[in-house]
Design a protein around this motif. Sequence first.
Motif, PDB file in Angstrom:
ATOM      1  N   VAL A 109      -4.275  -0.890  -7.757  1.00 42.52           N
ATOM      2  CA  VAL A 109      -4.140  -0.958  -9.218  1.00 42.52           C
ATOM      3  C   VAL A 109      -3.233   0.198  -9.651  1.00 42.52           C
ATOM      4  O   VAL A 109      -3.495   1.355  -9.312  1.00 42.52           O
ATOM      5  CB  VAL A 109      -5.527  -0.827  -9.896  1.00 42.52           C
ATOM      6  CG1 VAL A 109      -5.366  -0.692 -11.410  1.00 42.52           C
ATOM      7  CG2 VAL A 109      -6.418  -2.018  -9.551  1.00 42.52           C
ATOM      8  N   ALA A 147      -1.625   1.713 -13.183  1.00 41.44           N
ATOM      9  CA  ALA A 147      -1.629   1.626 -14.649  1.00 41.44           C
ATOM     10  C   ALA A 147      -2.344   0.351 -15.114  1.00 41.44           C
ATOM     11  O   ALA A 147      -1.841  -0.378 -15.958  1.00 41.44           O
ATOM     12  CB  ALA A 147      -0.202   1.702 -15.203  1.00 41.44           C
ATOM     13  N   ALA A 148      -3.505   0.119 -14.506  1.00 39.17           N
ATOM     14  CA  ALA A 148      -4.327  -1.067 -14.805  1.00 39.17           C
ATOM     15  C   ALA A 148      -3.527  -2.366 -14.630  1.00 39.17           C
ATOM     16  O   ALA A 148      -3.707  -3.326 -15.377  1.00 39.17           O
ATOM     17  CB  ALA A 148      -4.923  -0.986 -16.211  1.00 39.17           C
ATOM     18  N   THR A 208      -7.430  -2.364  -4.629  1.00 40.89           N
ATOM     19  CA  THR A 208      -8.142  -1.092  -4.549  1.00 40.89           C
ATOM     20  C   THR A 208      -7.705  -0.259  -5.740  1.00 40.89           C
ATOM     21  O   THR A 208      -6.620  -0.473  -6.300  1.00 40.89           O
ATOM     22  CB  THR A 208      -7.891  -0.327  -3.223  1.00 40.89           C
ATOM     23  OG1 THR A 208      -6.563   0.204  -3.225  1.00 40.89           O
ATOM     24  CG2 THR A 208      -8.102  -1.219  -2.013  1.00 40.89           C
ATOM     25  N   THR A 209      -8.569   0.676  -6.141  1.00 39.76           N
ATOM     26  CA  THR A 209      -8.377   1.357  -7.415  1.00 39.76           C
ATOM     27  C   THR A 209      -9.064   2.720  -7.405  1.00 39.76           C
ATOM     28  O   THR A 209      -9.991   2.933  -6.614  1.00 39.76           O
ATOM     29  CB  THR A 209      -8.986   0.486  -8.545  1.00 39.76           C
ATOM     30  OG1 THR A 209      -9.138   1.266  -9.727  1.00 39.76           O
ATOM     31  CG2 THR A 209     -10.357  -0.057  -8.179  1.00 39.76           C
ATOM     32  N   GLY A 230     -10.793   3.399  -9.836  1.00 40.90           N
ATOM     33  CA  GLY A 230     -12.062   3.010 -10.475  1.00 40.90           C
ATOM     34  C   GLY A 230     -11.890   2.093 -11.674  1.00 40.90           C
ATOM     35  O   GLY A 230     -12.819   1.417 -12.081  1.00 40.90           O
ATOM     36  N   THR A 231     -10.684   2.019 -12.226  1.00 41.00           N
ATOM     37  CA  THR A 231     -10.483   1.206 -13.431  1.00 41.00           C
ATOM     38  C   THR A 231      -9.445   0.102 -13.188  1.00 41.00           C
ATOM     39  O   THR A 231      -8.746   0.101 -12.175  1.00 41.00           O
ATOM     40  CB  THR A 231      -9.993   2.064 -14.621  1.00 41.00           C
ATOM     41  OG1 THR A 231      -8.696   2.584 -14.274  1.00 41.00           O
ATOM     42  CG2 THR A 231     -10.947   3.219 -14.909  1.00 41.00           C
ATOM     43  N   ILE A 233      -4.802   2.959   1.537  1.00 38.41           N
ATOM     44  CA  ILE A 233      -6.141   2.465   1.181  1.00 38.41           C
ATOM     45  C   ILE A 233      -6.168   0.933   1.191  1.00 38.41           C
ATOM     46  O   ILE A 233      -7.024   0.319   1.836  1.00 38.41           O
ATOM     47  CB  ILE A 233      -6.567   3.006  -0.217  1.00 38.41           C
ATOM     48  CG1 ILE A 233      -6.580   4.547  -0.237  1.00 38.41           C
ATOM     49  CG2 ILE A 233      -7.907   2.417  -0.632  1.00 38.41           C
ATOM     50  CD1 ILE A 233      -7.687   5.189   0.549  1.00 38.41           C
ATOM     51  N   THR A 234      -5.230   0.326   0.500  1.00 38.69           N
ATOM     52  CA  THR A 234      -5.164  -1.147   0.456  1.00 38.69           C
ATOM     53  C   THR A 234      -4.845  -1.696   1.843  1.00 38.69           C
ATOM     54  O   THR A 234      -5.339  -2.764   2.226  1.00 38.69           O
ATOM     55  CB  THR A 234      -4.106  -1.594  -0.579  1.00 38.69           C
ATOM     56  OG1 THR A 234      -4.305  -0.837  -1.774  1.00 38.69           O
ATOM     57  CG2 THR A 234      -4.211  -3.077  -0.897  1.00 38.69           C
ATOM     58  N   SER A 247       0.843  -1.197   0.000  1.00 44.08           N
ATOM     59  CA  SER A 247       0.000   0.000   0.000  1.00 44.08           C
ATOM     60  C   SER A 247       0.874   1.241   0.000  1.00 44.08           C
ATOM     61  O   SER A 247       1.764   1.368   0.834  1.00 44.08           O
ATOM     62  CB  SER A 247      -0.900  -0.020   1.238  1.00 44.08           C
ATOM     63  OG  SER A 247      -1.803   1.051   1.226  1.00 44.08           O
ATOM     64  N   ARG A 248       0.641   2.145  -0.956  1.00 45.00           N
ATOM     65  CA  ARG A 248       1.438   3.375  -1.021  1.00 45.00           C
ATOM     66  C   ARG A 248       0.834   4.463  -0.144  1.00 45.00           C
ATOM     67  O   ARG A 248       1.559   5.212   0.493  1.00 45.00           O
ATOM     68  CB  ARG A 248       1.521   3.845  -2.475  1.00 45.00           C
ATOM     69  CG  ARG A 248       2.267   5.131  -2.709  1.00 45.00           C
ATOM     70  CD  ARG A 248       2.374   5.400  -4.205  1.00 45.00           C
ATOM     71  NE  ARG A 248       2.969   6.690  -4.504  1.00 45.00           N
ATOM     72  CZ  ARG A 248       2.257   7.800  -4.727  1.00 45.00           C
ATOM     73  NH1 ARG A 248       0.942   7.774  -4.678  1.00 45.00           N
ATOM     74  NH2 ARG A 248       2.874   8.938  -4.995  1.00 45.00           N
ATOM     75  N   THR A 249      -0.510   4.530  -0.103  1.00 45.69           N
ATOM     76  CA  THR A 249      -1.149   5.632   0.625  1.00 45.69           C
ATOM     77  C   THR A 249      -2.185   5.162   1.659  1.00 45.69           C
ATOM     78  O   THR A 249      -2.998   5.963   2.121  1.00 45.69           O
ATOM     79  CB  THR A 249      -1.804   6.634  -0.355  1.00 45.69           C
ATOM     80  OG1 THR A 249      -2.652   5.919  -1.272  1.00 45.69           O
ATOM     81  CG2 THR A 249      -0.771   7.397  -1.150  1.00 45.69           C
TER      82      THR A 249
HETATM   83  C1  LIG Z   1       1.336   4.940  -9.878  1.00 46.92           C
HETATM   84  C2  LIG Z   1      -0.164   4.840  -9.726  1.00 46.92           C
HETATM   85  C3  LIG Z   1      -0.912   4.377 -10.790  1.00 46.92           C
HETATM   86  C4  LIG Z   1      -2.314   4.254 -10.662  1.00 46.92           C
HETATM   87  N1  LIG Z   1      -3.032   3.746 -11.714  1.00 46.92           N
HETATM   88  C5  LIG Z   1      -4.381   3.628 -11.601  1.00 46.92           C
HETATM   89  C6  LIG Z   1      -5.167   3.080 -12.673  1.00 46.92           C
HETATM   90  O1  LIG Z   1      -4.658   2.662 -13.726  1.00 46.92           O
HETATM   91  N2  LIG Z   1      -6.507   3.017 -12.513  1.00 46.92           N
HETATM   92  C7  LIG Z   1      -7.136   3.435 -11.374  1.00 46.92           C
HETATM   93  O2  LIG Z   1      -8.353   3.362 -11.291  1.00 46.92           O
HETATM   94  N3  LIG Z   1      -6.421   3.918 -10.312  1.00 46.92           N
HETATM   95  C8  LIG Z   1      -5.070   4.020 -10.407  1.00 46.92           C
HETATM   96  N4  LIG Z   1      -4.341   4.502  -9.344  1.00 46.92           N
HETATM   97  C9  LIG Z   1      -5.039   4.826  -8.075  1.00 46.92           C
HETATM   98  C10 LIG Z   1      -4.866   3.736  -7.010  1.00 46.92           C
HETATM   99  O3  LIG Z   1      -5.127   2.440  -7.524  1.00 46.92           O
HETATM  100  C11 LIG Z   1      -5.820   3.949  -5.825  1.00 46.92           C
HETATM  101  O4  LIG Z   1      -5.740   5.267  -5.367  1.00 46.92           O
HETATM  102  C12 LIG Z   1      -5.523   2.957  -4.696  1.00 46.92           C
HETATM  103  O5  LIG Z   1      -6.677   2.823  -3.873  1.00 46.92           O
HETATM  104  C13 LIG Z   1      -4.341   3.390  -3.835  1.00 46.92           C
HETATM  105  O6  LIG Z   1      -4.086   2.389  -2.866  1.00 46.92           O
HETATM  106  P1  LIG Z   1      -3.003   2.590  -1.677  1.00 46.92           P
HETATM  107  O7  LIG Z   1      -3.490   3.747  -0.839  1.00 46.92           O
HETATM  108  O8  LIG Z   1      -3.070   1.309  -0.934  1.00 46.92           O
HETATM  109  O9  LIG Z   1      -1.680   2.857  -2.273  1.00 46.92           O
HETATM  110  C14 LIG Z   1      -2.958   4.627  -9.456  1.00 46.92           C
HETATM  111  C15 LIG Z   1      -2.175   5.111  -8.378  1.00 46.92           C
HETATM  112  C16 LIG Z   1      -0.798   5.203  -8.512  1.00 46.92           C
HETATM  113  C17 LIG Z   1       0.028   5.701  -7.348  1.00 46.92           C
END
Ligand SMILES: Cc1cc2nc3c(=O)[nH]c(=O)nc-3n(C[C@H](O)[C@H](O)[C@H](O)COP(=O)(O)O)c2cc1C
Length: 165
Positions: free
Chosen positions: A80, A82-83, A108-109, A111-112, A15-16, A11-13
């Motif tokens: 997710v 870059a998908a 988690t995403t 949306g895509t 959410i996951t 998890s970077r931020t």
């Molecule tokens: C490098 C990067 C690429 C991402 N690519 C997508 C994407 O392709 N589609 C999408 O819906 N969200 C994308 N996101 C959003 C994350 O999937 C989403 O905010 C996620 O819940 C973050 O989880 P975390 O807080 O556990 O890191 C991206 C985020 C990052 C940092």
Amino acid sequence: MEKKFLVVYYSRTGITKKIAQEIAEYLSSDIEQIIDEKDRSGIRGFMTGGRDAMKRELTQIKPVEKDPANYDIVIIGTPVWAANITPAIRTYIMQNREKFKNVAFFCTTGGTGIEKTFIEMEVVCKKKPIATFAATSIEVKKNTYQGFKEFIEKIKSHNLTGGEQ
Ligand SMILES: Cc1cc2nc3c(=O)[nH]c(=O)nc-3n(C[C@H](O)[C@H](O)[C@H](O)COP(=O)(O)O)c2cc1C
């Protein structure tokens, strides 16, 4: 016999991480956070993270504490990017996939990219998941995600000799 579960996530931020902690609580399982040694912070981390994920790059991760071979089901979670799967989780799977007995996936995403990410996880694990769960970051923040209880039930009721009980 009691089943042993391990939740593994990156998890970077946060959410996951929130979902991972919730799953671990419901399953009374062990939990392992994967740490990417590469700096993924800020705009630069976002850009290089997206690029690395898209190119299916591996990364350097901190050594893990839990041996997945000791668990009946390993539940793997990633944001997710870059998908696709994050480089940290791709690296973890590559390093440990021979030890997985059964897997379940969550992501988690924004949306895509959910379908594509789960397919990629299945390909890299070389195993079909017994259950999957996905939520958007907004759903996680607002606690409005759906299908969580079903995900937990599928994992709990999975018959280790094949299929659900
Ligand atoms: C490098 C990067 C690429 C991402 N690519 C997508 C994407 O392709 N589609 C999408 O819906 N969200 C994308 N996101 C959003 C994350 O999937 C989403 O905010 C996620 O819940 C973050 O989880 P975390 O807080 O556990 O890191 C991206 C985020 C990052 C940092």
